[in-house]
Design a protein around this motif. Structure first.
Motif, PDB file in Angstrom:
ATOM      1  N   ASP A  30      96.566  55.065  59.320  1.00  0.00           N
ATOM      2  CA  ASP A  30      95.241  54.484  59.516  1.00  0.00           C
ATOM      3  C   ASP A  30      94.909  53.691  58.253  1.00  0.00           C
ATOM      4  N   ILE A  31      94.151  52.623  58.418  1.00  0.00           N
ATOM      5  CA  ILE A  31      93.848  51.778  57.268  1.00  0.00           C
ATOM      6  C   ILE A  31      92.537  51.047  57.510  1.00  0.00           C
ATOM      7  N   GLY A  32      91.745  50.900  56.449  1.00  0.00           N
ATOM      8  CA  GLY A  32      90.491  50.171  56.560  1.00  0.00           C
ATOM      9  C   GLY A  32      89.479  50.638  55.536  1.00  0.00           C
ATOM     10  N   GLY A  33      88.570  49.736  55.162  1.00  0.00           N
ATOM     11  CA  GLY A  33      87.506  50.092  54.237  1.00  0.00           C
ATOM     12  C   GLY A  33      87.981  50.490  52.863  1.00  0.00           C
ATOM     13  N   GLY A  34      89.079  49.885  52.406  1.00  0.00           N
ATOM     14  CA  GLY A  34      89.584  50.212  51.082  1.00  0.00           C
ATOM     15  C   GLY A  34      90.279  51.549  51.005  1.00  0.00           C
ATOM     16  N   ARG A  35      90.674  52.083  52.179  1.00  0.00           N
ATOM     17  CA  ARG A  35      91.365  53.368  52.226  1.00  0.00           C
ATOM     18  C   ARG A  35      92.529  53.302  53.202  1.00  0.00           C
ATOM     19  N   TRP A  36      93.465  54.194  53.033  1.00  0.00           N
ATOM     20  CA  TRP A  36      94.536  54.353  54.011  1.00  0.00           C
ATOM     21  C   TRP A  36      94.850  55.838  54.162  1.00  0.00           C
ATOM     22  N   THR A  37      95.380  56.192  55.323  1.00  0.00           N
ATOM     23  CA  THR A  37      95.610  57.599  55.652  1.00  0.00           C
ATOM     24  C   THR A  37      97.047  57.829  56.063  1.00  0.00           C
ATOM     25  N   ALA A  38      97.560  59.013  55.715  1.00  0.00           N
ATOM     26  CA  ALA A  38      98.907  59.423  56.116  1.00  0.00           C
ATOM     27  C   ALA A  38      98.871  60.876  56.556  1.00  0.00           C
ATOM     28  N   ASP A  39      99.787  61.227  57.454  1.00  0.00           N
ATOM     29  CA  ASP A  39      99.932  62.607  57.920  1.00  0.00           C
ATOM     30  C   ASP A  39     101.088  63.270  57.185  1.00  0.00           C
ATOM     31  N   LEU A  40     100.836  64.437  56.596  1.00  0.00           N
ATOM     32  CA  LEU A  40     101.851  65.174  55.856  1.00  0.00           C
ATOM     33  C   LEU A  40     102.225  66.432  56.627  1.00  0.00           C
ATOM     34  N   MET A  41     103.495  66.502  57.045  1.00  0.00           N
ATOM     35  CA  MET A  41     103.964  67.652  57.798  1.00  0.00           C
ATOM     36  C   MET A  41     104.263  68.825  56.862  1.00  0.00           C
TER      37      MET A  41
END
Length: 212
Positions: free
Chosen positions: A52-63
């Motif tokens: 996910d990405i937007g608003g000066g941030r990004w997201t990742a899923d960590l298993m």
């Protein structure tokens, strides 16, 4: 693939616990340029996929595997992290070949500051010691470093002012955990040479063995 040359320091904005996984959201600037969903970004030496990405941030899923094998299991909002986008073929390889696949976690054992650089000693898991040599390369929290001295259970490295100013290694203290990745070339050479190593001779059969 990465080079171990940190592009910027990001800040962990959110950590969402999902039981056997977490969602990690990082605030950043430079690494968001040209980045799209599915791209890879190294976070403290761990290759993560942008979900996910937007608003000066990004997201990742960590298993769970990532949580078990890296220091990111202890990540909390506000932590500063080293960030690097995957290298492109038109870029210089300023550090060394880094996969973003963490081999183990070390601990900062000592830190000796001087006028122009710091010398740090970091513990080395036993299974990585054979890949670390004097003047060889190792990745520490995503930073490409040259080994000053390879010891039996640790190694030392010198941190120049640029590294101290632009990466989290400038603020790491004794007792802090760091992600380690050994030189992948050394690991491939070991496996290739293993094919030519003489097989261990079978133990001779004794008379008692035959009777049994």
């Amino acid at each position: 693939m990465f080079t171990g040359i940190v592009e910027e320091l990001g800040t962990i904005a959110e950590v969402t616990d999902q039981g056997d996984a977490i969602r990690l959201t990082v605030a950043a600037d430079t690494v968001l340029e040209g980045t799209v969903l599915g791209d890879s970004i190294s976070v403290n030496g761990c290759c993560l996929t942008v979900s996910d990405i937007g608003g000066g941030r990004w997201t990742a899923d960590l298993m769970q595997e990532t949580l078990d094998k890296t220091s990111l299991r202890g990540a909390v909002p506000g932590d500063r992290v080293n960030l690097e986008r995957a290298v492109t073929v038109d870029k210089r390889l300023g550090g060394h070949i880094v996969q973003g696949h963490v081999d183990g976690v070390g601990e900062v054992i000592s830190r000796s500051p001087s006028e122009h650089w710091d010398v740090v000693e970091i513990s080395l898991p036993a299974h990585l010691a054979r890949y670390v040599v004097d003047k060889g390369s190792i990745t520490v929290d995503g930073v490409s470093l040259t080994v000053v001295e390879a010891r039996e259970a640790s190694f030392t490295a010198s941190l120049i002012p640029e590294t101290l100013a632009r990466t989290t290694l400038g603020s790491r203290r004794v007792g802090d955990l760091v992600n380690l990745e050994a030189d992948v070339i050394a690991k491939h050479v070991e496996k290739l040479l293993g094919a030519y190593a003489p097989a261990t001779a079978a133990a001779p059969t004794t008379a008692n063995d035959e009777e049994e």
